[in-house]
Design a protein around this motif. Structure first.
Motif, short mmCIF file in Angstrom:
data_model
loop_
_atom_site.label_atom_id
_atom_site.label_comp_id
_atom_site.label_asym_id
_atom_site.label_seq_id
_atom_site.Cartn_x
_atom_site.Cartn_y
_atom_site.Cartn_z
N MET A 1 0.84 -1.20 0.00
CA MET A 1 0.00 0.00 0.00
C MET A 1 0.88 1.24 0.00
O MET A 1 1.97 1.26 0.54
N ALA A 32 -13.24 -0.15 -5.45
CA ALA A 32 -11.97 -0.54 -6.06
C ALA A 32 -10.94 0.58 -5.93
O ALA A 32 -9.74 0.32 -5.71
N ASP A 36 -7.24 0.49 -3.75
CA ASP A 36 -5.94 0.87 -4.31
C ASP A 36 -5.42 2.16 -3.71
O ASP A 36 -4.62 2.87 -4.31
N ASP A 37 -5.88 2.50 -2.50
CA ASP A 37 -5.36 3.63 -1.74
C ASP A 37 -5.86 4.98 -2.24
O ASP A 37 -5.23 6.00 -1.98
N ARG A 46 -3.61 11.87 -2.14
CA ARG A 46 -4.57 10.87 -2.60
C ARG A 46 -5.91 11.14 -1.94
O ARG A 46 -5.98 11.71 -0.84
#
Length: 391
Positions: A1, A32, A36-37, A46
């Motif tokens: 991660m 999803a 994926d962070d 992010r």
């Protein structure tokens, strides 16, 4: 991660108990992305997405929330919207078409950014009203136009951008499959799709898609000639009860595009598939041709085109399908819905460009209405050059 996300965006998701809302938008996009962070931003941050589920069925919402560990869900749209009033939340709508306008308008009144499945309204007036209301509210707004992000269509766009076709002459599209009536085999589509009074019909469902695909790839639609029909008038609903199919289940159309390009598109829920994919476009130009589906795209350049000769009196020895080459696609194919979700999140958080707004959505509904008018009156209808999709 990777590193922990530094932003959280709450998203009210209305309509996730339906097939498309659940599979493509909740599971394969929002969840999803979190797995994926989050969505990467240009400055290295992010964004994690925090879904708030809303719908009419408490049992279905509880089941979905429990299955995926989602803590926030409610049957009250007002309650859900209250939960995103602070912090730039998003309202997403994947309900049946007839319920979309009042819900999206309520979200706009609450100051939420909005992301909407197509068609964006049951009428072009509704769709245009939503677009204007979003502009007045000063929020970010978008409409799902997933076909533009499919691997096959992206490869086709790459060929267009590279000048592969020379002067494009024509586009031929085939879409559809056999949807069972529901009497002896369960239908693959919900019954409201076949009731005009509930916003059903293949023209309203698919012409908005064809509008943004054609105008996004080839140029503005200038006229449409269409024939919409109800081939199968008797169907059976989710309870096994017969009902009258009042909406069109097939449409055959010619779209005239700027620059002389002619596009012929067949859309049908009453056709058995004899092609590589459920959706295929063939594009023919002076220098080359290509056939693009959902996943794949093949091309044939002028220099290697075969020289067929018409002679029905001898067996055909040419293997025409083997005479095409795969068209490349740079990067990973990805999920079309997820790719557009990520673009819209960046649009909301860092003002990244996003061309597929509610005005382009309204354009698609308008073209659908003009297609229905063409069918009803049996004539060619000119399409006003306002708010061209993808412009």
């Amino acid at each position: 991660m990777g590193s922990e996300p530094t932003e959280v965006v709450r998203i009210v998701m209305n309509g996730v108990t339906g097939r498309m809302g659940y599979n493509q938008h909740l599971v394969r996009s929002v969840l999803a992305i979190n797995a994926d962070d989050g969505v990467p931003l240009g400055d290295g941050r992010r964004v994690r997405l925090e879904p708030v589920l809303v719908g009419r069925s408490e049992a279905k919402l509880r089941d979905i929330a429990g299955r995926h560990g989602i803590k926030d869900w409610t049957t009250s749209l007002d309650e859900a919207l209250d939960s995103i009033k602070e912090g730039g939340g998003i309202y997403f709508d994947a309900q049946v078409t007839s319920q979309r306008y009042p819900a999206v308008m309520k979200a706009l009144d609450a100051g939420a950014h909005v992301y909407v499945e197509k068609p964006t309204g049951a009428t072009s007036e509704q769709a245009a009203d939503l677009a204007d209301a979003a502009d007045r509210a000063g929020v970010k707004h978008g409409v799902v136009q997933d076909k533009l992000f499919l691997p096959g269509i992206r490869a086709l766009r790459s060929l267009i951008d590279g000048g592969f076709f020379g002067r494009i002459l024509s586009v031929r599209g085939e879409f559809g499959y056999w949807v069972f009536e529901g009497d002896w085999r369960t239908s693959q589509r919900p019954s409201w799709n076949y009731r005009k009074e509930d916003g059903g019909g293949i023209v309203l469902d698919m012409f908005p898609h064809w509008t943004y695909v054609l105008e996004g790839l080839f140029g503005p639609i200038e006229a449409v000639t269409a024939r919409a029909v109800t081939h199968i008038p008797d169907r059976w609903d989710e309870r096994g009860e017969r009902y009258d199919a009042t909406a069109d289940d097939a449409a055959y159309a010619i779209f005239e595009l700027a620059g002389g390009v002619v596009a012929q598109l067949n859309s049908s829920w009453c056709v058995r598939v004899h092609r590589g994919e459920l959706l295929e476009f063939q594009v023919d130009g002076t220098e080359g041709s290509a056939v693009a589906g959902l996943r794949d795209c093949v091309a044939q350049h002028r220099g290697v085109s075969p020289r067929p000769v018409w002679n029905p009196d001898i067996p055909n020895v040419s293997r025409f399908l083997d005479q095409w080459q795969p068209a490349p696609l740079d990067g990973e194919p990805g999920n079309a819905f997820r790719l557009q979700w990520e673009m819209f999140i960046r649009h909301v958080v860092e003002d990244a460009p996003f061309r597929q707004d509610l005005h382009t959505g309204a354009r698609g509904v308008r073209v659908a209405e003009l297609g229905m008018l063409s069918s009803a009156e049996g004539r060619r209808i000119e399409v006003p050059a306002t708010t061209v999709a993808g412009s």
